[in-house]
Design a protein around this motif. Structure first.
Motif, mmCIF file in Angstrom:
data_model
loop_
_atom_site.group_PDB
_atom_site.id
_atom_site.type_symbol
_atom_site.label_atom_id
_atom_site.label_comp_id
_atom_site.label_asym_id
_atom_site.label_seq_id
_atom_site.Cartn_x
_atom_site.Cartn_y
_atom_site.Cartn_z
ATOM 1 N N PRO A 196 0.817 -1.230 0.000
ATOM 2 C CA PRO A 196 0.000 0.000 0.000
ATOM 3 C C PRO A 196 0.844 1.271 0.000
ATOM 4 C CG PRO A 196 -0.840 -1.598 1.590
ATOM 5 C CD PRO A 196 0.466 -2.134 1.098
ATOM 6 N N GLY A 197 2.054 1.174 0.534
ATOM 7 C CA GLY A 197 2.926 2.350 0.563
ATOM 8 C C GLY A 197 3.274 2.872 -0.811
ATOM 9 N N GLN A 198 3.162 2.014 -1.830
ATOM 10 C CA GLN A 198 3.454 2.462 -3.192
ATOM 11 C C GLN A 198 2.426 3.482 -3.665
ATOM 12 O OE1 GLN A 198 6.218 1.493 -5.010
ATOM 13 N NE2 GLN A 198 6.828 0.546 -3.077
ATOM 14 N N TRP A 199 1.169 3.288 -3.276
ATOM 15 C CA TRP A 199 0.138 4.276 -3.602
ATOM 16 C C TRP A 199 0.440 5.612 -2.925
ATOM 17 C CZ3 TRP A 199 -3.443 3.430 -7.259
ATOM 18 C CH2 TRP A 199 -3.787 2.109 -7.570
ATOM 19 N N GLU A 200 0.830 5.521 -1.662
ATOM 20 C CA GLU A 200 1.114 6.737 -0.905
ATOM 21 C C GLU A 200 2.330 7.465 -1.476
ATOM 22 O OE1 GLU A 200 1.648 5.302 3.018
ATOM 23 O OE2 GLU A 200 -0.417 4.540 3.216
ATOM 24 N N ALA A 201 3.351 6.709 -1.884
ATOM 25 C CA ALA A 201 4.541 7.321 -2.459
ATOM 26 C C ALA A 201 4.210 8.008 -3.781
ATOM 27 C CB ALA A 201 5.622 6.261 -2.672
ATOM 28 N N ALA A 202 3.361 7.375 -4.583
ATOM 29 C CA ALA A 202 2.963 7.976 -5.859
ATOM 30 C C ALA A 202 2.183 9.260 -5.641
ATOM 31 C CB ALA A 202 2.125 6.976 -6.664
ATOM 32 N N ALA A 203 1.281 9.244 -4.650
ATOM 33 C CA ALA A 203 0.515 10.454 -4.348
ATOM 34 C C ALA A 203 1.419 11.563 -3.826
ATOM 35 C CB ALA A 203 -0.571 10.127 -3.324
ATOM 36 N N ALA A 204 2.464 11.169 -3.097
ATOM 37 C CA ALA A 204 3.376 12.164 -2.522
ATOM 38 C C ALA A 204 4.161 12.916 -3.589
ATOM 39 C CB ALA A 204 4.343 11.485 -1.549
ATOM 40 N N ILE A 205 4.393 12.290 -4.736
ATOM 41 C CA ILE A 205 5.129 12.974 -5.800
ATOM 42 C C ILE A 205 4.188 13.577 -6.849
ATOM 43 C CG2 ILE A 205 7.176 11.541 -5.503
ATOM 44 C CD1 ILE A 205 6.344 9.925 -7.920
ATOM 45 N N GLY A 206 2.901 13.646 -6.514
ATOM 46 C CA GLY A 206 1.940 14.352 -7.360
ATOM 47 C C GLY A 206 1.265 13.527 -8.431
ATOM 48 N N MET A 207 1.389 12.222 -8.366
ATOM 49 C CA MET A 207 0.726 11.376 -9.368
ATOM 50 C C MET A 207 -0.751 11.235 -9.050
ATOM 51 S SD MET A 207 3.165 8.168 -10.375
ATOM 52 C CE MET A 207 4.594 8.366 -11.440
ATOM 53 N N SER A 208 -1.555 11.211 -10.107
ATOM 54 C CA SER A 208 -2.963 10.898 -9.921
ATOM 55 C C SER A 208 -3.098 9.395 -9.691
ATOM 56 C CB SER A 208 -3.774 11.313 -11.155
ATOM 57 O OG SER A 208 -3.393 10.522 -12.285
ATOM 58 N N ARG A 209 -4.302 8.959 -9.328
ATOM 59 C CA ARG A 209 -4.512 7.527 -9.086
ATOM 60 C C ARG A 209 -4.326 6.718 -10.374
ATOM 61 N NH1 ARG A 209 -6.397 4.558 -4.965
ATOM 62 N NH2 ARG A 209 -7.381 2.528 -5.439
ATOM 63 N N GLY A 210 -4.794 7.272 -11.499
ATOM 64 C CA GLY A 210 -4.613 6.594 -12.774
ATOM 65 C C GLY A 210 -3.147 6.481 -13.165
ATOM 66 N N GLN A 211 -2.370 7.557 -12.960
ATOM 67 C CA GLN A 211 -0.940 7.533 -13.274
ATOM 68 C C GLN A 211 -0.204 6.544 -12.382
ATOM 69 O OE1 GLN A 211 -0.169 11.733 -12.738
ATOM 70 N NE2 GLN A 211 -0.037 12.068 -14.962
ATOM 71 N N ALA A 212 -0.548 6.538 -11.116
ATOM 72 C CA ALA A 212 0.089 5.606 -10.186
ATOM 73 C C ALA A 212 -0.215 4.170 -10.582
ATOM 74 C CB ALA A 212 -0.401 5.873 -8.761
ATOM 75 N N PHE A 213 -1.442 3.949 -11.014
ATOM 76 C CA PHE A 213 -1.835 2.598 -11.407
ATOM 77 C C PHE A 213 -1.043 2.138 -12.619
ATOM 78 C CE2 PHE A 213 -4.701 -0.565 -13.271
ATOM 79 C CZ PHE A 213 -4.942 -1.346 -12.152
ATOM 80 N N ARG A 214 -0.911 3.025 -13.639
ATOM 81 C CA ARG A 214 -0.218 2.645 -14.872
ATOM 82 C C ARG A 214 1.283 2.521 -14.690
ATOM 83 N NH1 ARG A 214 -3.364 6.731 -17.035
ATOM 84 N NH2 ARG A 214 -1.507 8.008 -17.332
ATOM 85 N N HIS A 215 1.882 3.450 -13.978
ATOM 86 C CA HIS A 215 3.343 3.533 -13.931
ATOM 87 C C HIS A 215 3.977 2.866 -12.703
ATOM 88 C CE1 HIS A 215 3.168 6.225 -17.345
ATOM 89 N NE2 HIS A 215 2.364 7.047 -16.683
ATOM 90 N N ILE A 216 3.209 2.669 -11.649
ATOM 91 C CA ILE A 216 3.779 2.124 -10.415
ATOM 92 C C ILE A 216 3.202 0.749 -10.076
ATOM 93 C CG2 ILE A 216 4.153 2.502 -7.950
ATOM 94 C CD1 ILE A 216 5.603 4.508 -9.699
ATOM 95 N N ILE A 217 1.883 0.653 -10.010
ATOM 96 C CA ILE A 217 1.239 -0.560 -9.504
ATOM 97 C C ILE A 217 1.304 -1.703 -10.511
ATOM 98 C CG2 ILE A 217 -0.867 -1.532 -8.551
ATOM 99 C CD1 ILE A 217 0.540 0.632 -6.836
ATOM 100 N N ILE A 218 0.880 -1.437 -11.754
ATOM 101 C CA ILE A 218 0.846 -2.506 -12.762
ATOM 102 C C ILE A 218 2.238 -3.104 -13.010
ATOM 103 C CG2 ILE A 218 0.455 -3.001 -15.213
ATOM 104 C CD1 ILE A 218 -2.050 -3.049 -13.555
ATOM 105 N N PRO A 219 3.287 -2.272 -13.239
ATOM 106 C CA PRO A 219 4.613 -2.892 -13.463
ATOM 107 C C PRO A 219 5.072 -3.777 -12.312
ATOM 108 C CG PRO A 219 4.634 -0.591 -14.127
ATOM 109 C CD PRO A 219 3.336 -0.804 -13.414
ATOM 110 N N GLN A 220 4.730 -3.412 -11.081
ATOM 111 C CA GLN A 220 5.158 -4.226 -9.942
ATOM 112 C C GLN A 220 4.283 -5.471 -9.772
ATOM 113 O OE1 GLN A 220 6.415 -2.211 -6.240
ATOM 114 N NE2 GLN A 220 5.915 -0.285 -7.256
ATOM 115 N N SER A 221 3.021 -5.375 -10.158
ATOM 116 C CA SER A 221 2.122 -6.514 -9.971
ATOM 117 C C SER A 221 2.336 -7.604 -11.015
ATOM 118 C CB SER A 221 0.665 -6.051 -10.001
ATOM 119 O OG SER A 221 0.341 -5.500 -11.268
#
Length: 263
Positions: free
Chosen positions: A162-187
């Motif tokens: 879950p910290g990955q979502w928080e880290a993405a939000a901390a650098i200004g990413m929207s939820r959609g951007q975080a999903f595409r660039h952070i969550i999906i590649p790791q999952s």
């Protein structure tokens, strides 16, 4: 070094067990055929795999059936991934209606046998929507396996910290951007192993469409047997072709698994 030895020992044991099982099956088949007075005709099998003529290599009926099975499975898997992804997104969404629809879909599909689902789409819905054998077979396999694939997607996405979502939000990413660039590649690394098993499962379950006379590998094998009465030879050959196909697929995906290997 100790870990490597354990892995090698496990592989040796697995290979030995597999060979023992295969040897038992072959011996039991040979013994049963001998009691039946069966006349083995292995020399006739190659002509159903390939022929060499003046025009070069020509695929036989079994290889043509194999190609049909591959096309059927590929189309069904592609559609299953799309449907499974949509269902997974509904399950993970904040919409109560979306989660409810996804839950009903999953419970309904997972509790209907694949054969019954195939008959439903071909004999009942097929005439209504103008589905031919191929269309009904692809849609049936896709819908049945989409329920399983959706759970693989959902589990893979939930496996990301879950910290990955928080880290993405901390650098200004929207939820959609975080999903595409952070969550999906790791999952992806969590999804690949079970997806591999699901691909193999889909290829094997595609044989069931032979009951509606779709011209894939199993149907071709049954047609050859009806013409030649070489039951043992053809079914062993069909089983070997499926085995080679699934082993090649598993080997290829294992390369991707090592690339996305989890820590």
């Amino acid at each position: 070094m100790i870990r490597l030895r354990r892995i090698l020992n496990l592989r040796v044991v697995a290979i030995a067990l597999y060979l023992a099982i295969m040897a038992t099956i072959i011996w039991a088949s040979w013994a049963g055929a001998q009691r039946m007075g069966y006349n083995w005709q292995w020399y006739r099998v190659p002509q159903y795999l390939y022929t060499l003529s003046d025009d070069g290599f020509q695929p036989g009926e079994l290889l043509i059936g194999l190609w049909a099975s591959v096309k059927l499975s590929t189309a069904a898997f592609a559609l299953a991934v799309v449907l499974g992804g949509a269902i997974a997104m509904l399950r993970l969404s904040g919409l109560i209606v979306g989660r409810g629809l996804a839950a009903v879909y999953l419970e309904l599909i997972r509790n209907i046998p694949l054969l019954v689902l195939l008959y439903l789409f071909y004999y009942v819905l097929g005439p209504i929507f103008g589905l031919d054998r191929w269309g009904a077979a692809i849609i049936t396999l896709a819908i049945f396996h989409s329920a399983l694939i959706s759970e693989i997607f959902r589990a893979g996405i939930n496996s990301v910290a879950p910290g990955q979502w928080e880290a993405a939000a901390a650098i200004g990413m929207s939820r959609g951007q975080a999903f595409r660039h952070i969550i999906i590649p790791q999952s992806v690394r969590f999804m690949l192993p079970p997806l591999t098993g699901e691909v193999v499962h889909l290829i094997k379950s595609s044989a069931i469409v032979s009951v509606i006379a779709v011209a894939e590998l199993t149907t071709v094998g049954r047609n050859i047997i009806s013409d030649t009465y070489m039951s043992f030879e053809i079914w062993f050959t069909v089983a070997a072709v499926y085995l080679v196909l699934t082993l090649l697929l598993s080997f290829g995906v294992s390369v991707l698994e090592r690339r996305f290997k989890t820590g």
